[in-house]
Scaffold this motif. Structure first.
Motif, short mmCIF file in Angstrom:
data_model
loop_
_atom_site.label_atom_id
_atom_site.label_comp_id
_atom_site.label_asym_id
_atom_site.label_seq_id
_atom_site.Cartn_x
_atom_site.Cartn_y
_atom_site.Cartn_z
N VAL A 19 0.80 -1.39 -0.25
CA VAL A 19 -0.21 -0.24 0.30
C VAL A 19 0.76 1.20 0.18
N MET A 20 2.42 1.58 0.97
CA MET A 20 3.02 2.39 0.98
C MET A 20 3.29 2.47 -0.31
N TRP A 21 3.83 1.46 -0.91
CA TRP A 21 4.24 1.27 -2.88
C TRP A 21 3.51 2.17 -3.37
N LEU A 22 2.35 1.46 -3.27
CA LEU A 22 1.10 2.55 -4.43
C LEU A 22 1.11 3.70 -4.28
N HIS A 23 0.70 4.18 -3.02
CA HIS A 23 0.78 5.30 -2.81
C HIS A 23 2.34 6.13 -3.35
N ASP A 152 14.63 0.92 0.90
CA ASP A 152 14.10 0.38 1.77
C ASP A 152 13.02 0.36 2.30
N GLY A 153 12.27 0.45 0.87
CA GLY A 153 10.00 1.24 1.55
C GLY A 153 10.18 2.62 0.75
N PRO A 154 9.32 2.99 0.39
CA PRO A 154 9.01 4.64 0.87
C PRO A 154 8.87 5.14 0.69
N SER A 155 9.43 5.78 2.78
CA SER A 155 10.03 6.43 3.07
C SER A 155 11.74 6.05 3.75
#
Length: 705
Positions: A19-23, A152-155
Motif C-alpha cells: 500500500v505504501m509503494w502504491l501511494h 528500503d521502503g518509500p520512507s
C-alpha cells in the motif's frame, strides 16, 4: 497457532508495504503536476514550444512557490498544497486559456518561438519527442536500478547530518504552514528550541517536499523521496536535453547520443543525493542546465539585437529559483559563464568591423576579467558569504592524485570512469577545432582546477578560491560533470563518425546506408551504456572484486538505505509509534544520536534535539550534560521548566557501540551527553512509562514551584 500468527503478521506487513509503494507511485504524477504545471502553462502562454516550456517550467514554478511562501508567512496565511499549489495551478491554467482565446479571436498574432534546428525531419512536437524519448527511457532505467531499487521502503532515508536538517525542516513546514526561506527554525515554537534557526536558509527544496508530504499525508522521508524522484526523472533529463539542444544545435547526432549521459557520472546525482543528502544543492544543480541553456539563448539573441521579453522574464525567474535552491548557484553560474561571456565580448567587438576591433576585444575581455576579480573579492568580504567561505573540507589526497582523478573522472569516492573520460577529452580536443564549443571546455576545466585545489590543498588560498562552495570537492565535481555532458556527446559523436568513415571505406555494400546511419550509432550507444553502468566484476576463483563506478554506486545506495544497518531500525520505529500515542504534542527530551533526531519528521514526536550536532542554547547544553541531576540541581530544573519538557526518550544505552558498528554514521560520543548516558530506571525524578529492550520513555516528575 504460533505459525498461523506469524503468517498473518507477515501478510499484514507485506500488504502494508504494498500500500505504501502504491501511494508512492500514485504520488509521482501529482508531484510532477505540482512542480511543472504552473511554470509550463505560463511559459506556453508566451507561445514557446513544448520542450522549452517543460525544461524551464520548474524554474518558474519554484520561484512562484517560494515567493508565495514568503508572502504568506508575512500575512499569517497557512501555507499548504491547497492554498499554494492549487491556486497557482488554476491561475496558470486560466492565463493559458485566456491567451488561447485571444489568439482564436485574432487579437494576438501567433508567433511560435523555435530555438534552432532540432534533429528531426521537421521542427515539430512528434519529431522532437523521438529525440527526447531515449533521454527519458535511459533515465527511467538507470533511476529504477540505482535510486528506486535500493530504497528500503518509500520512507527510506540516509543517515547523514544534512538529512536531520532537511527532514526536520520539511516536517516543521508541514506542521506550521510557514514556508518562508527566512523562517528556518526546526521548531514550531522557537521559545522551546534547542538550536536557533538561521536568518536565511536555501529552502526551495523543502517547500516542494513539504507540499507533497502534506498532500500525501505521509512522513517527511516519504515526501523527500517523491520529490527527489520527480526531480531526477523527468526534470533533470529535460534540463540536460535543453542544454545540449542549445549548445549542440549544429550536431544532431551528438544530441541523440547525449541521451546516455544525464545519469552517467558517478558524482552527480548519485554521490550528492544518496550518501551526502545535500538536497538543496541537488535541486540547484538539477535546475542549472536549463538555466545555462536559456542564458545562451538570450545572449545569442542579444548579439543579433533581438530581445524577447518572455525569455528575459523567465531568465530572471530562473535566477531567483537557483538562489532560492542554493545561494552557491549564483557563484556557480558566475564561474561557469566566464569563458562564454569572454567569447560573447570577443564576438561583439569583432562584429563591429572596426580597424582595431581585435585590440578593442582584448581590452574589453581584460576589463571584464578585472571586474570578475573585483566582484569575487567583494563577495568574499560580505559577512554572510564569508561565514560560508571559511567552512573547511580538509584535503584528502596529494596534488598529483587529484589531478589523475580529474583526468579520469574518478572524483573522490567514485571509481574512475575511463570510457566516460575518453569521450570528454575527445570532446575537448574537438572544441579546439570547432571553437564555438571551446567555452564549454573552458568552463569544465575551470571546475576541474577548483576541484583539485579543494581536494589537495589546505589554507587561505583554498578558502579564497573554493569557499563559495564550502570548499567541498564533491560540489565542485558535480558542476564539472554537468559541463562535461555536452563534451562527452561531442567526443562520442567523433568516434561514431570515425567508425562510420571506416565502414564506408571497407564495406562492400550497405543498401541505403542504414547500417552506417542507424546501427553504428546504436551499437556505440548500447555498448557504452553497458560499459558505463556495469556493476562490480567478480574475478572467478580469485576472490577479487573489481569495483566499477556504478557497481560502487549501487552497493553504496543499498548500504545507506538498509534499515537493518541504520541508526533507527524497524523495532525503534515501532517503538516511536507507541511513544507518539503517549506523548501526543508534549515536548520530549532525547539524544539525537540514538536515532531520535528523526523522530519528529518520521513519527511527529515533539523532540527537543533534532540535529546530530546537538544544540546552541544555554538550556540545551545544561540538559545534555546534567539531566541526570534533575532532582537536586536547580540549574537543571530551571532549564527543564523553561523548555516545558514532559518526557524523556532513550532508544539506546550504549551509544558509542552503536555508532562504532558502521561508518555510515557521523561521529558521536557519549561524553557529550553525560546526563542522558548516566540515566537509569532508578534515577530519581524519572518514571518509566514505556520500555522494550534498551528503549525507554520516562515521564519527568513535576516539581513544586
Amino acid at each position: 497457532m504460533t505459525t498461523f500468527v506469524a503468517i498473518l503478521s507477515s501478510l499484514y506487513l507485506q500488504t502494508k508495504e504494498f500500500v505504501m509503494w502504491l501511494h508512492f507511485f500514485l504520488a509521482l504524477p501529482i508531484c510532477l503536476v505540482f512542480v511543472c504545471l504552473p511554470g509550463y502553462f505560463l511559459i506556453r502562454a508566451c507561445d514557446y514550444d513544448r520542450f522549452f516550456s517543460l525544461a524551464l517550467a520548474p524554474l518558474v514554478t519554484i520561484t512562484l512557490y517560494t515567493v508565495v511562501g514568503i508572502v504568506f508567512e508575512k500575512l499569517g496565511i497557512f501555507a499548504s498544497w491547497v492554498s499554494v499549489a492549487l491556486p497557482l495551478c488554476l491561475l496558470a491554467t486560466v492565463v493559458l486559456a485566456f491567451r488561447r482565446l485571444q489568439r482564436r479571436r485574432g487579437e494576438l498574432q501567433f508567433s511560435s518561438q523555435h530555438l534552432g534546428t532540432i534533429c528531426t525531419s521537421q521542427n515539430s512536437f512528434k519529431g522532437e519527442l523521438k529525440v527526447f524519448l531515449p533521454y527519458l527511457l535511459i533515465a527511467l532505467l538507470v533511476f529504477g536500478l540505482y535510486y528506486l531499487r535500493p530504497l528500503d521502503g518509500p520512507s527510506s532515508l540516509t543517515w547523514k547530518t544534512d538529512n536531520t536538517e532537511h527532514l526536520n525542516l520539511v516536517w516543521r513546514y508541514v506542521k506550521s504552514g510557514q514556508w518562508s526561506i527566512f523562517s528556518s527554525s526546526l521548531f514550531e515554537d522557537i521559545s522551546h528550541a534547542s538550536i536557533m534557526g538561521k536568518p536565511y536558509y536555501p529552502a526551495a527544496w523543502h517547500v516542494l517536499a513539504a507540499m507533497i508530504t502534506g498532500f500525501t499525508n505521509q512522513n517527511a522521508a516519504f515526501g523527500a523521496n517523491v520529490i527527489n524522484a520527480v526531480l531526477l526523472v523527468p526534470c533533470f533529463p529535460a534540463g540536460i536535453y535543453l542544454f545540449l539542444r542549445t549548445t549542440l544545435k549544429e550536431k544532431p547526432l551528438a544530441l541523440r547520443l547525449g541521451a546516455l549521459f544525464p545519469f552517467a557520472f558517478g558524482v552527480f546525482p548519485w554521490h550528492i543525493l544518496i550518501p551526502q543528502a545535500k538536497n538543496s544543492f541537488f535541486l540547484g544543480v538539477v535546475l542549472l542546465p536549463a538555466f545555462l541553456a536559456l542564458f545562451v539563448m538570450v545572449s545569442e539573441d542579444a548579439l543579433k539585437k533581438k530581445y524577447e521579453l518572455g525569455k528575459i522574464a523567465i531568465l530572471f525567474a530562473g535566477l531567483l529559483a537557483l538562489v532560492f535552491a542554493h545561494p552557491s548557484m549564483a557563484f556557480t553560474l558566475g564561474v561557469a559563464l566566464i569563458p562564454y561571456l569572454m567569447g560573447i565580448i570577443w564576438r561583439a567587438n569583432i562584429n563591429r568591423s572596426r580597424h582595431n576591433s581585435r585590440l578593442s576585444a582584448v581590452v574589453a575581455i581584460a576589463t571584464f576579467l578585472l571586474f570578475v576579480v573585483a566582484a569575487w573579492r567583494i563577495c568574499y568580504e560580505i559577512p554572510l558569504v564569508n561565514s560560508v567561505a571559511l567552512y573547511v573540507h580538509y584535503a584528502y589526497a596529494p596534488l598529483r592524485a587529484t589531478v589523475i582523478e580529474a583526468l579520469f573522472l574518478g572524483f573522490k569516492d567514485v571509481p574512475m570512469q575511463p570510457l566516460l573520460a575518453l569521450f570528454v577529452w575527445l570532446g575537448i580536443l574537438y572544441s579546439l577545432y570547432r571553437r564555438n564549443y571551446l567555452w564549454i571546455s573552458g568552463s569544465f576545466l575551470l571546475y576541474c582546477i577548483l576541484f583539485v585545489i579543494s581536494a589537495s590543498l589546505d589554507g587561505s588560498f583554498k578558502q579564497y578560491m573554493t569557499g563559495f562552495w564550502y570548499t567541498d570537492y564533491n560540489r565542485l565535481a558535480s558542476i564539472a560533470c554537468i559541463l562535461a555532458m555536452p563534451l562527452a556527446a561531442l567526443g562520442m559523436e567523433s568516434l561514431v563518425r570515425v567508425a562510420q568513415h571506416l565502414f564506408e571505406e571497407l564495406a562492400v555494400q550497405d543498401g541505403q546506408g542504414r547500417f552506417k546511419r542507424m546501427l553504428i550509432p546504436c551499437i556505440f550507444l548500447a555498448t557504452s551504456f553497458v560499459m558505463i553502468f556495469y556493476p562490480n566484476i567478480k574475478v572467478p576463483y580469485e576472490g577479487v572484486t573489481i569495483s566499477t563506478a556504478f557497481g560502487y554506486t549501487g552497493s553504496r545506495a543499498h548500504r545507506y538505505n538498509d534499515i537493518s544497518r541504520s541508526i533507527l531500525d524497524q523495532d525503534e520505529r515501532d517503538f516511536l509509534t507507541r511513544v507518539k500515542k503517549i506523548t501526543k504534542d508534549d515536548l520530549v527530551l532525547n539524544v539525537p544520536g540514538d536515532g531520535s533526531a528523526f523522530a519528529y519528521p518520521l513519527s511527529d514526536i515533539n523532540t527537543y534535539y533534532r540535529r546530530f550536532d546537538g544544540s546552541n542554547t544555554p538550556e540545551s547544553e545544561v540538559i545534555s550534560d546534567k539531566i541526570n541531576e534533575y532532582m537536586y540541581n536547580s540549574e537543571v530544573q530551571k532549564a527543564v521548566k523553561k523548555t516545558g519538557a514532559q518526557y524523556l526518550l532513550l532508544l539506546d544505552k550504549d551509544f558509542d557501540a552503536k555508532h562504532g558498528k558502521s561508518s555510515l554514521f557521523d561521529k558521536f560520543h557519549s561524553r557529550d551527553w553525560k546526563g542522558f548516558v548516566s540515566l537509569t530506571d532508578e534515577t530519581p525524578g524519572f518514571e518509566v512509562i514505556l520500555a522494550k529492550d534498551d528503549m525507554r520513555l520516562y515521564k519527568i516528575d513535576a516539581l513544586a514551584d
